[in-house]
Scaffold this motif. Structure first.
Motif, PDB file in Angstrom:
ATOM      1  N   LEU A  66      -2.569  -4.998   9.739  1.00  0.00           N
ATOM      2  CA  LEU A  66      -1.477  -4.568   9.189  1.00  0.00           C
ATOM      3  C   LEU A  66      -1.256  -3.164   9.093  1.00  0.00           C
ATOM      4  CD1 LEU A  66       1.557  -5.587   8.214  1.00  0.00           C
ATOM      5  CD2 LEU A  66       0.683  -5.925   6.164  1.00  0.00           C
ATOM      6  N   ILE A  67      -2.358  -2.607   8.089  1.00  0.00           N
ATOM      7  CA  ILE A  67      -2.262  -0.954   7.913  1.00  0.00           C
ATOM      8  C   ILE A  67      -2.392  -0.196   9.225  1.00  0.00           C
ATOM      9  CG2 ILE A  67      -3.669   0.734   7.035  1.00  0.00           C
ATOM     10  CD1 ILE A  67      -4.978  -1.272   4.804  1.00  0.00           C
ATOM     11  N   GLU A 106       7.079  15.349   7.583  1.00  0.00           N
ATOM     12  CA  GLU A 106       7.553  14.632   8.279  1.00  0.00           C
ATOM     13  C   GLU A 106       6.797  13.266   7.986  1.00  0.00           C
ATOM     14  OE1 GLU A 106       7.062  15.408  12.513  1.00  0.00           O
ATOM     15  OE2 GLU A 106       8.434  16.908  12.210  1.00  0.00           O
ATOM     16  N   LEU A 107       5.424  13.174   7.709  1.00  0.00           N
ATOM     17  CA  LEU A 107       4.775  12.039   7.548  1.00  0.00           C
ATOM     18  C   LEU A 107       4.964  11.494   6.154  1.00  0.00           C
ATOM     19  CD1 LEU A 107       2.618   9.828   8.509  1.00  0.00           C
ATOM     20  CD2 LEU A 107       0.810  11.591   7.637  1.00  0.00           C
ATOM     21  N   ASP A 108       5.198  12.472   5.216  1.00  0.00           N
ATOM     22  CA  ASP A 108       5.449  11.882   3.671  1.00  0.00           C
ATOM     23  C   ASP A 108       7.016  11.272   3.620  1.00  0.00           C
ATOM     24  OD1 ASP A 108       5.171  11.957   0.907  1.00  0.00           O
ATOM     25  OD2 ASP A 108       6.530  13.369   0.737  1.00  0.00           O
ATOM     26  N   ASP A 109       7.798  11.681   4.843  1.00  0.00           N
ATOM     27  CA  ASP A 109       9.102  10.979   5.001  1.00  0.00           C
ATOM     28  C   ASP A 109       9.035   9.415   5.336  1.00  0.00           C
ATOM     29  OD1 ASP A 109      10.377  13.301   3.971  1.00  0.00           O
ATOM     30  OD2 ASP A 109      11.094  13.858   6.122  1.00  0.00           O
ATOM     31  N   GLN A 110       7.699   9.085   5.983  1.00  0.00           N
ATOM     32  CA  GLN A 110       7.510   7.733   6.311  1.00  0.00           C
ATOM     33  C   GLN A 110       7.030   6.916   5.253  1.00  0.00           C
ATOM     34  OE1 GLN A 110       8.443   6.423   9.235  1.00  0.00           O
ATOM     35  NE2 GLN A 110       9.650   8.333   9.311  1.00  0.00           N
ATOM     36  N   LEU A 148       6.872  -0.396   2.285  1.00  0.00           N
ATOM     37  CA  LEU A 148       7.553  -1.622   2.674  1.00  0.00           C
ATOM     38  C   LEU A 148       6.894  -2.568   3.739  1.00  0.00           C
ATOM     39  CD1 LEU A 148      10.055  -3.107   2.006  1.00  0.00           C
ATOM     40  CD2 LEU A 148      11.159  -2.065   3.980  1.00  0.00           C
ATOM     41  N   ARG A 149       6.255  -1.790   4.550  1.00  0.00           N
ATOM     42  CA  ARG A 149       5.609  -2.611   5.652  1.00  0.00           C
ATOM     43  C   ARG A 149       4.489  -3.367   5.162  1.00  0.00           C
ATOM     44  NH1 ARG A 149       3.766  -5.204   9.802  1.00  0.00           N
ATOM     45  NH2 ARG A 149       3.922  -4.375  11.807  1.00  0.00           N
ATOM     46  N   THR A 150       3.715  -2.575   4.138  1.00  0.00           N
ATOM     47  CA  THR A 150       2.549  -2.899   3.788  1.00  0.00           C
ATOM     48  C   THR A 150       2.089  -3.408   2.335  1.00  0.00           C
ATOM     49  OG1 THR A 150       1.679  -0.516   3.490  1.00  0.00           O
ATOM     50  CG2 THR A 150       1.082  -1.506   5.596  1.00  0.00           C
ATOM     51  N   SER A 151       3.488  -3.743   1.922  1.00  0.00           N
ATOM     52  CA  SER A 151       3.462  -4.087   0.300  1.00  0.00           C
ATOM     53  C   SER A 151       2.345  -5.198  -0.100  1.00  0.00           C
ATOM     54  CB  SER A 151       4.998  -4.556  -0.039  1.00  0.00           C
ATOM     55  OG  SER A 151       5.311  -5.413   0.720  1.00  0.00           O
ATOM     56  N   MET A 197       0.881  -1.197   0.065  1.00  0.00           N
ATOM     57  CA  MET A 197      -0.197  -0.074   0.063  1.00  0.00           C
ATOM     58  C   MET A 197       0.595   1.410   0.053  1.00  0.00           C
ATOM     59  SD  MET A 197      -2.820   1.160   2.708  1.00  0.00           S
ATOM     60  CE  MET A 197      -4.520   0.700   1.784  1.00  0.00           C
ATOM     61  N   ARG A 198       0.784   2.073  -0.926  1.00  0.00           N
ATOM     62  CA  ARG A 198       1.446   3.512  -0.939  1.00  0.00           C
ATOM     63  C   ARG A 198       0.648   4.389  -0.051  1.00  0.00           C
ATOM     64  NH1 ARG A 198       1.057   6.437  -5.161  1.00  0.00           N
ATOM     65  NH2 ARG A 198      -0.659   5.579  -6.077  1.00  0.00           N
TER      66      ARG A 198
END
Length: 172
Positions: free
Chosen positions: A115-116, A21-25, A31-34, A1-2
């Motif tokens: 997961l999300i 700041e949030l966009d930097d994550q 990667l975690r929600t691919s 998920m993007r």
């Protein structure tokens, strides 16, 4: 998920910096929600309270996107430190995201929904939007730590620690 982040804000508060700041994550979140299809679109807004604009969530099936539109009253952010704004935005975003992920129109199963939420909580924690310096200061103050020690340990200004202390005393 993007994860995509935008902001539409007035002159009050630091929402542009917080959106960055949030966009930097976004990469870590992806990667975690691919394994979860779709896009999480977050918009942070700061608007006058008199406009009575409410926060919303909606899942757009044709785009596979969960849109989360967080609106915070300018009056709530006026005069707040960046850490205070992080807490306000973090708590609001966390609650709104939980509501949005529960949408019946979203195609995700229970594991993907969890997961999300977990990935979002991790990102908010890394940013200090949840469990940040002010939370640590509150815990230290409740444990009886001296104000100077709390300020030194958390990096918060002594005046902000004093304000937290007064607030905690008023709550008990």
């Amino acid at each position: 998920m993007r994860l995509t982040v935008t902001t539409d804000t007035g002159p009050v508060g630091d929402l542009r910096a917080l959106a960055d700041e949030l966009d930097d994550q976004a990469a870590a979140f992806h990667l975690r929600t691919s394994d979860v299809p779709g896009v999480l679109g977050v918009c942070l807004r700061s608007l006058p309270q008199e406009w009575a604009r409410r926060s919303t969530t909606r899942f757009v099936q044709r785009d596979g996107a969960l849109d989360v539109d967080l609106v915070v009253a300018e009056e709530r952010l006026a005069g707040a430190t960046l850490d205070e704004q992080r807490e306000v935005i973090g708590a609001g975003l966390r609650d709104l995201l939980r509501r949005g992920v529960a949408s019946r129109t979203a195609p995700w199963d229970a594991g993907q929904r969890a997961l999300i939420i977990d990935a979002a909580d991790e990102a908010l924690g890394r940013l200090g939007w949840m469990g940040g310096r002010r939370d640590r200061a509150r815990q230290m103050l409740m444990a009886g730590s001296p104000l100077d020690d709390v300020s030194d340990a958390t990096g918060l200004q002594l005046t902000e620690v004093e304000t937290l202390y007064v607030t905690l005393c008023a709550e008990t």
